[in-house]
Design an enzyme around this catalytic site. Structure first.
Site, PDB file in Angstrom:
ATOM      1  N   HIS A   1       1.214  10.240  -4.933  1.00 35.50           N
ATOM      2  CA  HIS A   1       1.989   9.066  -5.328  1.00 35.50           C
ATOM      3  C   HIS A   1       1.926   8.045  -4.194  1.00 35.50           C
ATOM      4  CE1 HIS A   1       4.449  11.727  -8.323  1.00 35.50           C
ATOM      5  NE2 HIS A   1       3.163  11.642  -8.618  1.00 35.50           N
TER       6      HIS A   1
ATOM      7  N   HIS B   1      -6.982  -0.330 -16.919  1.00 36.23           N
ATOM      8  CA  HIS B   1      -7.000   0.019 -15.501  1.00 36.23           C
ATOM      9  C   HIS B   1      -7.693   1.352 -15.271  1.00 36.23           C
ATOM     10  CE1 HIS B   1      -5.500   1.325 -11.540  1.00 36.23           C
ATOM     11  NE2 HIS B   1      -5.515   0.033 -11.274  1.00 36.23           N
ATOM     12  N   HIS B   2      -7.314   2.373 -16.048  1.00 37.03           N
ATOM     13  CA  HIS B   2      -8.022   3.641 -15.959  1.00 37.03           C
ATOM     14  C   HIS B   2      -7.803   4.451 -17.222  1.00 37.03           C
ATOM     15  CE1 HIS B   2      -4.130   5.492 -14.672  1.00 37.03           C
ATOM     16  NE2 HIS B   2      -4.640   6.565 -15.232  1.00 37.03           N
TER      17      HIS B   2
ATOM     18  N   HIS C   1      -4.445   3.677 -19.435  1.00 40.22           N
ATOM     19  CA  HIS C   1      -3.460   2.918 -18.669  1.00 40.22           C
ATOM     20  C   HIS C   1      -3.827   1.439 -18.738  1.00 40.22           C
ATOM     21  CE1 HIS C   1      -2.035   1.531 -14.428  1.00 40.22           C
ATOM     22  NE2 HIS C   1      -1.206   1.128 -15.369  1.00 40.22           N
TER      23      HIS C   1
ATOM     24  N   GLN D   1      -5.914   9.375 -22.544  1.00 44.31           N
ATOM     25  CA  GLN D   1      -4.828   8.593 -21.943  1.00 44.31           C
ATOM     26  C   GLN D   1      -5.415   7.297 -21.392  1.00 44.31           C
ATOM     27  OE1 GLN D   1      -3.072   8.716 -17.692  1.00 44.31           O
ATOM     28  NE2 GLN D   1      -2.025  10.352 -18.791  1.00 44.31           N
TER      29      GLN D   1
ATOM     30  N   MET E   1       2.972  14.258  -4.881  1.00 42.15           N
ATOM     31  CA  MET E   1       1.979  15.243  -5.280  1.00 42.15           C
ATOM     32  C   MET E   1       0.852  15.244  -4.260  1.00 42.15           C
ATOM     33  SD  MET E   1       1.535  15.018  -9.396  1.00 42.15           S
ATOM     34  CE  MET E   1       2.824  15.604 -10.490  1.00 42.15           C
TER      35      MET E   1
ATOM     36  N   HIS F   1      -5.291  12.887  -5.892  1.00 41.09           N
ATOM     37  CA  HIS F   1      -4.088  12.338  -6.510  1.00 41.09           C
ATOM     38  C   HIS F   1      -2.874  12.572  -5.623  1.00 41.09           C
ATOM     39  CE1 HIS F   1      -1.161  11.074  -9.458  1.00 41.09           C
ATOM     40  NE2 HIS F   1      -0.506  12.210  -9.268  1.00 41.09           N
TER      41      HIS F   1
END
Length: 976
Positions: free
Chosen positions: A244, A107-108, A172, A170, A314, A242
């Site tokens: 949520h 996904h990313h 996802h 990282q 955030m 960014h």
């Protein structure tokens, strides 16, 4: 022999590494650490054939493959992290990134730089953290997002004494259905590094809200951040947003002298990659950086605070920039709001959501500890560490303490059981969002008066469904506004006295009297091209109720329908188009000189070579067959051809209300738009899209939405709605538009009974949308001005379909503008308008001097100006002759005064002129004379100070580089 032995040994070692590590498992100095639990691996095809993470490219460059060591996620929304040590200890520079991932599985991805990873395993669950000390985001990739590319000469500094020692990746994994076969995944990023120092260093500027509170049930809550910039100039080239789940839209701006210039605006529910800015934005000492996050508290039972869990929120805007190496800072932060009152004038776009496709929505979550919490449960206050307001310059501490080094570690699950509201409610909702007037207010209670937004994902799904627009992942371009409604904002000031368009009264073309003039265009030689209907007329008997042409028995027009006209004397230079068309309409000319025309009776689009008699090069649509599929049109109106790609855009038309895109070869690509409904049409709705104008340097296509009396602009690549231009003085119709750099020209239609707005032409500043001039003809009058075209010198032609007339208009006073050149691209813009940020220009004439030069050129080149070239030459020669006589007389007197009677008068023109040039010590030095006057220098014209831009090198500085970048020293900080 020794060389062969070494080569054999190297191959053997590489083979052993491949067998041992299985999937790029680079056993760095971290290999002594405890490994993640893993079983015997079977590898996917992507993992096979790899020999190691480091690939030498040349003596100074190498590539580093940072990939997952063959992982298989067991659950959806799994976040895995892995680390890799920089293979060199000395300073290096990251100059490029290449994603190595499949959209089917990943996904990313995020790539961080730090000095110590959070785990000692070969990979780990990212909820354990990313780094134990400092983490700086270097790269982000997301499915369906555009790639991030570093500009040439720009690099991230790593290694050495101050740079990061480790990369942490990282990944996802969203939907794990692709892992049903239990294959291993080796997704990651290839990083191109060089040991060659880069002249420009990339860095990150983080704008973050640390104290926002979102009350439960509050419809609209704004989190505003602003800081004054007090460092050396930085140049923004990418950004990332960014939040949520409660975040609706995040926007960032540079504010200079009260002018808001967009850095980036994005929907935080989209894949959170770095998105390139449409045009580079420079930030200099004294500018203000401002950001706004728009949230909703609906669905929450208690207040939501800023924090690191999924129950918190955030508000982050990451600005990726570069600076000159000797002044570079790798990170800066802003967590305050130093100018809250300034947000009263924030552009309305900052509060308007961006529609997205459902499959592009980002999956969110933070920290597994929140996974078991009920969404409606009581929300805990943030921990003391999360509430702490840290030092503004401590970027890494902010990430560590406020984000817990776990930003973007998500565990929110997509809930397919969420239901949508009714379509009628949605239509009203979207209309209110778009039309609401007080969008710019920063107060949460004032914002609560806006229409309800509901769940962010569902709202975007509905907008997509009702607008039928291609969604975009790219931000709107750098500009000072998005769109306004009539009567709002600084839209209609008094026309500027410095700019006025008037009819050229001695142009004979007004008496040509062809048939109904439906289209006008300019070819590469600035000749006027007219498309007319000859003896055919479009009236009430032309079509039936199904838009089928009823006068086919008349046959095609038997005279030439395309006329090429000399722009000065209106003589017909060329003609064509006989026995081909029935009811001509739109005309445009591409960069290759081909004509693109539409015929509303034939329901077709034609591409014609003006120099060929072999017939059309391309025909789109079916003859005499109206339709709305990929192979049919219904009375198409106009065509625009994108210069760089050759993409063909057709406005279709009177009965389809859509824009259709084709490839250069005529293959259908996509379409967007729908018929407008009601008195307040939404973006992407049309009522006769009648005329098209491309804005190439902004990648925009503007549409004259005729019956809605407005102009809509869209991105040519993503079809995202960018802006609407609408003025009360347009009346109910906008028939045609034309663009030249910095300006948009338009013409409206005759007023309806009882309306007051006259039919006239308009000149608008494209950047701000304001009208800076209106104009009408003197000879005859506008009845149905059907098309308009403008040349870059400001000459305008308008064709009228009822009076069968073409008018020529010219500037009575040359528009004052500046010519800004960077890397061969020239942009002209109104002096007072800040349209597109460009580098500072040096050794260029001032705008007033340039204006005088252009006027002189025009006087000497335009036959229609009425000024004789001979007369001008005479006027220039006479003063020179007089001056020569005076100087010769002075020299003669001087010789006699000193008794030098025997010296002969120097009659040589070379010696006399030499003294005029200042070459003789005792002569009249005109160069020094003029250089001593105010406003002149010996090097030529003084440099024009183009605010907020780089400096270009002198033409004669003798260097081979195309530019000389020199960052000016910052001004001293105010004493207060």
């Amino acid at each position: 022999m020794a060389g062969r032995a070494r080569s054999g040994l190297l191959l053997l070692l590489l083979g052993l590494l491949a067998l041992q590590s299985s999937c790029l498992a680079f056993r760095s100095p971290l290999s002594v650490f405890k490994r993640f639990k893993e079983t015997t691996r079977s590898f996917s095809n992507e993992c096979l054939g790899t020999i190691g993470p480091v690939t030498p490219l040349d003596a100074s460059d190498f590539a580093l493959d940072i990939r997952m060591p063959g992982v298989t996620p067991k659950e959806s929304d799994t976040y895995f992290c892995m680390s890799m040590r920089l293979p060199v200890d000395e300073e290096a520079f990251v100059i490029d990134f290449k994603p190595r991932a499949s959209m089917d599985t990943v996904h990313h991805m995020l790539l961080f730089g730090c000095n110590m990873p959070s785990s000692t395993g070969s990979y780990w669950f990212c909820d354990e953290g990313t780094c134990t000390d400092k983490a700086n985001i270097l790269y982000a990739w997301a499915r369906n997002a555009p790639p991030t590319r570093l500009p040439k000469g720009v690099g991230f500094r790593v290694g050495g004494e101050t740079g990061s020692k480790y990369f942490v990746l990282q990944v996802h994994y969203g939907d794990i259905s692709a892992f049903r076969d239990n294959h291993k995944d080796c997704s990651g990023v290839s990083v191109h590094l060089t040991r060659v120092p880069q002249p420009l260093i990339a860095g990150m500027y983080l704008m973050m809200s640390v104290d926002t509170v979102i009350p439960p049930g509050e419809k609209v809550v704004n989190a505003d951040i602003s800081c004054q910039y007090k460092m050396y100039p930085m140049h923004v080239f990418a950004y990332r947003v960014h939040t949520h789940h409660l975040g609706k839209v995040v926007s960032g701006y540079r504010v200079r002298n009260g002018q808001w210039t967009l850095i980036g605006r994005q929907n935080p529910q989209l894949p959170q990659a770095f998105y390139p800015v449409e045009h580079p934005v420079d930030v200099t000492f004294g500018d203000i950086l401002a950001a706004r996050c728009v949230f909703t508290g609906e669905g929450r039972t208690e207040a939501t605070h800023i924090g690191g869990t999924s129950s918190d929120e955030m508000c982050n805007l990451y600005i990726m920039y570069y600076m000159e190496a000797k002044y570079a800072l790798s990170f800066m932060t802003c967590t305050k709001n130093v100018a809250p009152d300034m947000f009263r004038t924030i552009p309305a776009e900052a509060n308007i959501p961006i529609p997205v496709k459902p499959d592009m929505v980002m999956m969110h979550g933070h920290h597994k500890e929140a996974e078991n919490k009920e969404k409606s449960a009581l929300m805990q206050q943030p921990k003391q560490g999360e509430e702490e307001v840290l030092e503004q310059g401590d970027f890494y501490s902010l990430l560590s303490k406020l984000l817990g080094e776990r930003e973007d570690v998500h565990v929110h699950k997509y809930n397919p059981t969420e239901k949508t509201e009714s379509g009628s409610d949605l239509v009203a909702e979207i209309a209110n969002v778009v039309q609401k007037k007080d969008l710019g207010r920063s107060d949460a209670r004032e914002g609560a008066e806006h229409e309800e937004w509901g769940n962010a994902i569902l709202v975007r799904d509905r907008i997509h469904r009702f607008h039928q627009l291609e969604s975009t992942l790219r931000p709107a371009e750098s500009r000072a506004f998005s769109f306004q409604q009539p009567g709002e904002g600084p839209w209609e000031p008094e026309p500027s006295g410095d700019f006025h368009v008037e009819e050229e009264l001695d142009w004979p073309g007004v008496y040509l009297l062809p048939g109904q003039v439906s289209g006008v265009a300019l070819d590469s030689k600035n000749n006027l091209v007219i498309f007319h209907r000859g003896d055919h007329v479009w009236d009430g008997n032309s079509f039936d109720s199904k838009f089928v042409y009823q006068q086919r028995g008349l046959g095609p027009i038997e005279e030439d329908t395309i006329l090429v006209i000399d722009p000065n004397n209106a003589e017909i230079l060329q003609s064509s188009g006989k026995n081909l068309f029935y009811l001509p309409h739109g005309l445009s000319i591409d960069t290759d000189g081909n004509y693109w025309v539409t015929d509303v009776a034939l329901h077709q689009v034609f591409k014609l070579d003006p120099h060929s008699k072999e017939g059309p090069l391309l025909i789109l649509g079916r003859s005499m067959q109206p339709g709305s599929d990929q192979n049919h049109f219904c009375q198409p109106t106009d065509v625009a051809v994108e210069p760089s790609t050759g993409a063909v855009f057709v406005s279709d038309g009177y009965c389809n209300s859509r824009i259709v895109q084709f490839s250069p070869s005529g293959k259908f690509v996509t379409q967007w738009g729908e018929e407008s409904s009601g008195s307040s049409p939404r973006p992407g709705q049309f009522s006769v899209p009648h005329s098209l104008a491309l804005v190439p340097h902004l990648d925009q296509l503007c549409v004259a939405d005729r019956e809605n009396g407005r102009i809509q602009c869209f991105k040519t690549d993503t079809k995202e709605f960018v802006r609407e231009i609408k003025h009360a003085s347009f009346g109910r119709n906008v028939f045609a538009i034309s663009y030249i750099p910095g300006f948009l020209f338009a013409v409206n239609g005759k007023p309806y009974f009882g309306d007051q707005e006259p039919v006239q032409g308009f000149v608008m500043n494209f950047s701000s949308g304001e009208i800076i001039d209106v104009f009408k003809p003197v000879r005859k009058h506008f009845d149905m001005p059907h098309d308009i075209v403008a040349s870059e010198d400001g000459t305008v032609y308008i064709g009228d379909a009822h009076t069968n007339t073409v008018w020529k208009f010219t500037l009575t006073e040359k528009m004052e503008h500046r010519s800004v050149k960077k890397a061969g691209i020239e942009v002209q813009e109104i002096k007072e308008a800040e349209a597109v940020v460009e580098p500072k220009v040096e050794n260029k004439p001032t705008s007033s001097e340039l204006q005088k030069m252009q006027e002189k050129q025009k006087l000497s080149t335009e036959p229609g100006s009425g000024v004789s070239v001979v007369l001008i030459t005479t006027l220039l020669v006479i003063p020179v002759l007089v001056l020569l006589a005076i100087v010769m007389f002075i020299r003669w007197k001087k010789s006699r005064a000193f008794g030098d009677h025997d010296r002969k008068l120097e009659s040589s023109s070379g010696r006399v002129l030499g003294r005029f040039r200042g070459k003789g010590s005792g002569g009249l030095n005109l160069g020094n004379f003029f250089a001593s006057r105010k406003g002149y220098s010996r090097k030529g014209f003084d440099r024009v100070s183009t605010e907020g831009s780089d400096q270009e090198k002198d033409e004669d500085d003798g260097t081979e580089s195309e530019e000389e970048y020199s960052a000016p020293l910052p001004k001293p900080a105010p004493s207060s």
